[in-house]
Enzyme design. Structure first.
Site, short mmCIF file in Angstrom:
data_model
loop_
_atom_site.label_atom_id
_atom_site.label_comp_id
_atom_site.label_asym_id
_atom_site.label_seq_id
_atom_site.Cartn_x
_atom_site.Cartn_y
_atom_site.Cartn_z
N VAL A 119 -5.51 1.57 13.39
CA VAL A 119 -4.97 2.51 12.38
C VAL A 119 -4.34 3.51 13.15
O VAL A 119 -3.15 4.14 12.60
CB VAL A 119 -6.11 3.06 11.55
CG1 VAL A 119 -5.55 4.36 10.75
CG2 VAL A 119 -6.91 2.12 10.86
N GLU A 120 -4.75 3.95 14.41
CA GLU A 120 -4.12 5.05 15.07
C GLU A 120 -2.68 4.61 15.69
O GLU A 120 -1.79 5.15 15.86
CB GLU A 120 -5.08 5.31 16.27
CG GLU A 120 -6.09 6.10 15.77
CD GLU A 120 -5.89 7.72 15.63
OE1 GLU A 120 -4.85 7.90 15.97
OE2 GLU A 120 -6.66 8.33 15.16
N SER A 121 -2.74 3.39 16.38
CA SER A 121 -1.57 2.97 16.97
C SER A 121 -1.35 1.70 16.94
O SER A 121 -0.20 1.18 17.57
CB SER A 121 -1.84 3.11 18.58
OG SER A 121 -2.88 2.29 19.08
#
Length: 252
Positions: A119-121
């Site tokens: 989700v972050e990267s």
């Protein structure tokens, strides 16, 4: 003088090569799009709950997964408008996941938290967000330094998947020690622990899902936690949701 001339020549060569003197190429971080996603804006698709329940019951999970309307909405997003992105990100992550799971097991936190990086990267070491967070785990400079990452003119270890993974594991563990709950810990990873603690105090609840219904958290944080729950559900059995995972080879 000869020594100085040699050093100067080497500096010019490095400058030209972008070795230590220029910023390495970066890519937009997927976290920047989270706040714009329509999580929970419409009812989940027919059959979404039954399929999710079957997936959770069939898999071994070490992170408590909630199957509510917000999470079901994220499952629909991953199968719909985000399908190609999710499949590519999950394929990219296959080369990172064994090391992440190993580190998380060593640090005593759920290995399923590995999908926070999706989700972050989207598992991109070169990801760089509008908030100036960087790497697979999207550390801002101050937090990266707090957890032992070198961030200076010469080197930025936020882009080092191995070192940043260890830092992320310790940060997540500390957040869980603060909140005693993984959903609140994840919210803290996104928003900062102070923001979440103030929201909990103001609205007198230690239940993330209740806090999500208040104005105490940004839309990005409200979307962030259910997106991680949904990512875990699909990533543990992608074929059940029709995804084809093809591990990438070589560097990003």
């Amino acid at each position: 003088r000869r020594a100085l001339d040699t050093v100067h020549l080497r500096e010019i060569e490095m400058l030209s090569a972008g070795d230590g003197f220029t910023e390495a190429g970066t890519e937009p971080a997927s976290i920047d799009a989270v706040a714009d996603l329509p999580v929970g804006d419409s009812p989940a698709s027919p059959g979404a709950m039954a399929r999710a329940v079957a997936a959770v019951e069939a898999e071994s999970l070490d992170l408590p997964i909630e199957l509510n309307e917000a999470v079901l909405s994220c499952l629909d997003l991953y199968q719909g408008r985000l399908r190609d992105w999710f499949e590519t990100a999950l394929s990219r992550g296959q080369k990172h996941l064994p090391h992440i799971r190993e580190v998380f097991a060593q640090e005593g936190i759920p290995q399923d938290l590995a999908y926070v990086a999706l989700v972050e990267s989207a598992f991109k070491p070169t990801a760089y967000s509008r908030a100036k967070a960087k790497g697979v785990w999207q550390f801002i400079s101050a937090t990266g330094k707090r957890y032992g990452l070198a961030v200076d003119w010469w080197v930025d270890e936020r882009s080092d998947p191995e070192k940043a993974t260890r830092a992320a594991a310790r940060y997540l563990k500390d957040l869980h020690d603060i909140f005693g709950d993984w959903n609140l810990a994840l919210a803290g990873y996104n928003a900062g622990e102070g923001k979440v603690l103030r929201a909990m105090k103001r609205y007198r609840t230690d239940d993330f899902w209740k806090l999500r219904q208040t104005k105490g958290l940004r839309r990005e944080t409200k979307n962030y936690v259910p997106l991680i729950h949904a990512a875990v559900v699909i990533a543990k059995a992608p074929e059940r949701y029709g995804f084809t995972v093809t591990p990438e080879e070589g560097p990003d």
